[in-house]
Motif scaffolding. Structure first.
Motif, PDB file in Angstrom:
ATOM      1  N   CYS A 109       0.825  -1.207   0.000  1.00 35.07           N
ATOM      2  CA  CYS A 109       0.000   0.000   0.000  1.00 35.07           C
ATOM      3  C   CYS A 109       0.858   1.254   0.000  1.00 35.07           C
ATOM      4  CB  CYS A 109      -0.949  -0.003   1.196  1.00 35.07           C
ATOM      5  SG  CYS A 109      -0.118  -0.049   2.789  1.00 35.07           S
ATOM      6  N   ALA A 110       0.191   2.413  -0.019  1.00 29.45           N
ATOM      7  CA  ALA A 110       0.869   3.686  -0.254  1.00 29.45           C
ATOM      8  C   ALA A 110       1.848   4.058   0.843  1.00 29.45           C
ATOM      9  CB  ALA A 110      -0.177   4.795  -0.423  1.00 29.45           C
ATOM     10  N   GLY A 111       1.471   3.867   2.104  1.00 30.31           N
ATOM     11  CA  GLY A 111       2.340   4.327   3.181  1.00 30.31           C
ATOM     12  C   GLY A 111       1.864   3.846   4.529  1.00 30.31           C
ATOM     13  N   LEU A 130       3.398   3.634  -3.910  1.00 23.12           N
ATOM     14  CA  LEU A 130       2.731   3.243  -5.154  1.00 23.12           C
ATOM     15  C   LEU A 130       3.694   3.422  -6.321  1.00 23.12           C
ATOM     16  CD1 LEU A 130      -0.790   4.895  -4.658  1.00 23.12           C
ATOM     17  CD2 LEU A 130       0.034   2.658  -3.891  1.00 23.12           C
ATOM     18  N   PRO A 131       4.055   2.333  -7.022  1.00 21.79           N
ATOM     19  CA  PRO A 131       5.013   2.468  -8.126  1.00 21.79           C
ATOM     20  C   PRO A 131       4.621   3.514  -9.159  1.00 21.79           C
ATOM     21  CG  PRO A 131       4.723   0.155  -7.584  1.00 21.79           C
ATOM     22  CD  PRO A 131       3.705   0.916  -6.771  1.00 21.79           C
ATOM     23  N   ARG A 132       3.328   3.658  -9.438  1.00 19.37           N
ATOM     24  CA  ARG A 132       2.933   4.629 -10.459  1.00 19.37           C
ATOM     25  C   ARG A 132       3.199   6.066 -10.036  1.00 19.37           C
ATOM     26  NH1 ARG A 132      -2.132   7.084  -9.776  1.00 19.37           N
ATOM     27  NH2 ARG A 132      -3.557   6.109  -8.259  1.00 19.37           N
ATOM     28  N   LEU A 133       3.417   6.284  -8.722  1.00 20.39           N
ATOM     29  CA  LEU A 133       3.744   7.635  -8.262  1.00 20.39           C
ATOM     30  C   LEU A 133       5.248   7.884  -8.222  1.00 20.39           C
ATOM     31  CD1 LEU A 133       1.152   8.315  -5.401  1.00 20.39           C
ATOM     32  CD2 LEU A 133       0.985   8.756  -7.857  1.00 20.39           C
ATOM     33  N   MET A 282       2.206   9.190   4.859  1.00 19.00           N
ATOM     34  CA  MET A 282       1.307   8.714   3.805  1.00 19.00           C
ATOM     35  C   MET A 282       2.018   8.004   2.674  1.00 19.00           C
ATOM     36  SD  MET A 282      -1.274  11.919   3.295  1.00 19.00           S
ATOM     37  CE  MET A 282      -1.974  12.822   4.666  1.00 19.00           C
ATOM     38  N   HIS A 283       3.257   8.411   2.347  1.00 23.81           N
ATOM     39  CA  HIS A 283       3.939   7.852   1.179  1.00 23.81           C
ATOM     40  C   HIS A 283       5.428   8.146   1.282  1.00 23.81           C
ATOM     41  CE1 HIS A 283       4.977   7.041  -3.048  1.00 23.81           C
ATOM     42  NE2 HIS A 283       3.830   6.390  -3.123  1.00 23.81           N
ATOM     43  N   SER A 289       9.421   2.862  -4.875  1.00 22.43           N
ATOM     44  CA  SER A 289       8.237   2.060  -4.551  1.00 22.43           C
ATOM     45  C   SER A 289       8.240   0.735  -5.301  1.00 22.43           C
ATOM     46  CB  SER A 289       6.962   2.842  -4.874  1.00 22.43           C
ATOM     47  OG  SER A 289       6.906   4.055  -4.152  1.00 22.43           O
ATOM     48  N   ALA A 290       8.594   0.765  -6.596  1.00 17.04           N
ATOM     49  CA  ALA A 290       8.602  -0.467  -7.389  1.00 17.04           C
ATOM     50  C   ALA A 290       9.570  -1.491  -6.791  1.00 17.04           C
ATOM     51  CB  ALA A 290       8.978  -0.162  -8.838  1.00 17.04           C
TER      52      ALA A 290
END
Length: 663
Positions: A109-111, A130-133, A282-283, A289-290
């Motif tokens: 999850c994000a964080g 989140l890898p997309r971020l 949160m992140h 992330s990936a």
């Protein structure tokens, strides 16, 4: 070692949730296969040691998770967004067991904030980011305007819609009073309702022009904070806000809004420091992330848990039998309610006493729904609810709904919906129940009920209850138990009066009054089925009852080609078109796509152009509408094409289906 990653098709409007993960896994010596959830059902490549999904609700990913459970493989869910209270507990489309816990061994999850919530709900959770971020803009130079946004699904019923509309109207008026220029990114038609113009640019460009952001809870909170924008959260509903920033505006206190806006645009040092602490919870602030997601996958694949993941149990709620009032004959109204309806109201056509009736009817309503949150608890009066989750095989959904209706012992069944309700009414009619399959408000329904009750002749053989009139709603084009699905279909055809039921007959077969096609549906099979039906032969497509999008689109293109078209354009470049990708590799004369808001210059190697100028650019001599939910709206928007003499082809009958408005 191999792993399987399942996610939606990705493109300009939908970033890949697993972006970078395959490369990070390869560096660990693990091969990653991809499966896009809008294609055929997944299979397990040889040597697969784990399945990871980015969606725990879609029928494709749930099939993938069942494969993992059956093969005793570990499964992981990558949350493609933040965990939000209302989406977890109030969203009628997710069901009461959503994330509580998820049917996997681990959730990435994000964080930290998301991980704490997920652990409390019974999950094993890792704060990976989140890898997309990872590629999202970071610390952009500040613009001058306030960006105001709402989540993709900003409300779940009419009451919430009204409350959020008032809150955003107050933001509009408050910003105007303070002279604050605003960029708008409002969803579900809210911009039109409030008379503001949405910014059409991609999010990074809008963030580059913004000094601060005010949004309802969504992943935009993370994206804007990572971009260095002071970010406030609108609490329009008095619900818990799990992702708090230094600016949370409770919309019940309008007087606090000017201070929130002023502080967002010119935060003091204390708020800036608090903002940084909120983001850290949160992140992750780095771009790894990936790699962290790949590490969780690798650990699970190398050392799989011994315990099983929580089972996937489709939600079904069958109504309890309800005795008729004073043993009166029962009219059973069948309704498929809008899940956003705040208060589904039972139907009663004889209630006001104005309709003359030879019987003293007991009227009862059966709501048929595929969502389990909200509707059952909101129904009052003479009504029952049957919940049949869309994850079930279509034949099971139909069978459960039929049994629910029969348990209420109707004398006459009245369908007020052209989808599942209509199919159930037709199924009841072959079982001896008098049925009205197409009731509409304003029709002489009481008189039709009286006529139906007095009828003595039973209907002839029909396959109507095995051919969904709303095919765009039936998107699971396979069955988890195909043998069971075929058995149900054959039983229904026999009950309907067919006697010579043949499997996969040729078009010239004579000794047949009903056909069951069991091979995967292709344009050729669908064409054969259509020609047999035109001969009066009953037809059912086993196991899923419906034709997949790619076949439907390909058949439409071939018909247009036979009619002389040599330059076919497809109107709509969204999810439906991407699900129909297979059609664009068949050598059909498709020259490009028309889209109301093109997000990319091309897809499948063909240009995407706006409606304005599309005739001059693409020079089409036929246009196919490619959307399921929004086809009726596309039909209306395509009026300029028809006026120019270009034939417009609807795949799902938009010519006769009322436009569905975004709400």
């Amino acid at each position: 070692m191999r792993v399987l990653l399942c996610s939606p098709p990705h493109g300009a409007n939908r970033p890949d949730p697993f972006v970078g993960v395959a490369g990070a896994l390869a560096a660990r010596g693990i091969d990653a296969d991809r499966h896009l959830i809008h294609g055929p059902p997944p299979t397990l490549p040889e040597g697969t040691r784990l399945i990871a999904v980015s969606d725990a609700l879609h029928p494709t990913t749930r099939t993938a998770l069942r494969l993992a459970h059956a093969a005793r493989l570990p499964a992981m869910l990558l949350m493609d967004g933040v965990v939000e209270w209302r989406n977890t507990f109030r969203n009628p489309r997710v069901g009461p067991s959503f994330l509580n816990p998820a049917p996997v061994h681990a959730v990435a999850c994000a964080g930290g904030v998301c991980a704490e919530v997920l652990i409390e709900l019974g999950n094993n959770a890792w704060a990976t980011g989140l890898p997309r971020l990872d590629a999202a803009p970071r610390e952009l130079p500040a613009g001058e305007r306030l960006l105001v946004a709402t989540a993709r699904r900003p409300w779940f019923d009419e009451d919430e819609r009204a409350r959020l509309t008032r809150a955003i109207a107050n933001v509009r008026d408050g910003a105007h009073a303070l002279g604050i220029p605003v960029l708008w990114r409002l969803t579900c038609g809210l911009g039109d309702a409030l008379g503001v113009r949405n910014d059409p640019r991609p999010l990074p460009e809008a963030l580059a022009d913004a000094r601060a952001v005010l949004t309802t809870p969504s992943t935009l909170v993370l994206e804007s904070m990572l971009a260095g924008r002071p970010t406030g959260v609108i609490d329009a509903f008095g619900a818990p806000v799990w992702h708090e920033t230094p600016w949370v505006w409770d919309a019940a206190y309008q007087a606090a809004l000017p201070g929130v806006l002023a502080s967002l645009l010119a935060p003091d040092d204390e708020r800036v420091e608090a903002h940084a602490r909120s983001l850290a919870a949160m992140h992750p602030a780095d771009h790894r992330s990936a790699e962290r997601v790949a590490a969780v996958i690798a650990d699970l694949a190398h050392d799989p848990p011994r315990e099983s993941a929580p089972a996937i149990v489709p939600l079904t709620v069958r109504p309890e039998p309800v005795a008729a009032i004073e043993n009166r004959p029962r009219v059973l109204h069948l309704v498929q309610p809008d899940p956003d309806a705040y208060q589904p109201v039972p139907v009663a056509v004889f209630a006001d006493g104005t309709a003359p009736a030879s019987h003293d009817w007991d009227e009862h309503t059966l709501f048929l729904t595929d969502v389990g949150v909200g509707i059952p608890g909101r129904v009052t009066g003479r009504a029952s609810v049957c919940v049949v989750e869309r994850d079930l095989d279509h034949t099971e959904r139909l069978r459960i709904a039929i049994e629910a209706a029969l348990a209420l012992e109707p004398t006459v069944a009245v369908a007020w919906d052209s989808g599942l309700a209509s199919m159930v009414a037709r199924a009841l009619s072959v079982r001896g129940v008098r049925a009205i399959t197409d009731a509409r408000a304003g029709d002489a329904v009481p008189a039709r009920i009286e006529t139906a009750a007095a009828a003595r002749d039973l209907p002839g053989p029909t396959d109507a209850h095995l051919n969904p009139p709303d095919a765009y709603r039936w998107t699971k084009h396979w069955a988890d138990d195909p043998a069971r699905a075929e058995a149900v279909i054959r039983e229904e055809l026999a009950l309907a009066g067919y006697r010579r039921i043949v499997t996969n007959p040729s078009i010239t077969c004579e000794d047949v009054d009903a056909a069951v096609f069991t091979a995967p549906v292709t344009p050729e099979i669908a064409e054969r089925a259509e020609r047999l039906r035109a001969r009066g032969v009953g037809v059912a497509l086993s196991p899923a009852l419906t034709e997949p999008e790619w076949s439907r689109l390909a058949r439409a293109a071939r018909r247009a080609q036979r009619a002389g078209a040599s330059r076919i354009a497809v109107y709509g470049a969204g999810d439906h078109t991407r699900r129909a990708e297979r059609a664009f590799g068949l050598g059909l004369p498709i020259v490009g796509f028309i889209d109301d808001r093109p997000a990319a210059g091309s897809i499948f190697g063909l240009p995407v152009v706006p409606m304005a100028g599309s005739i001059a650019t693409l020079r089409p001599d036929a246009v196919i509408l490619s959307s399921d939910t929004w086809e009726a709206a596309l039909w209306m928007n395509a009026a300029p094409l028809r006026e120019a003499g270009v034939p417009v082809i609807a795949l799902y009958g938009a010519e006769s289906r009322p436009a569905h408005t975004r709400s």
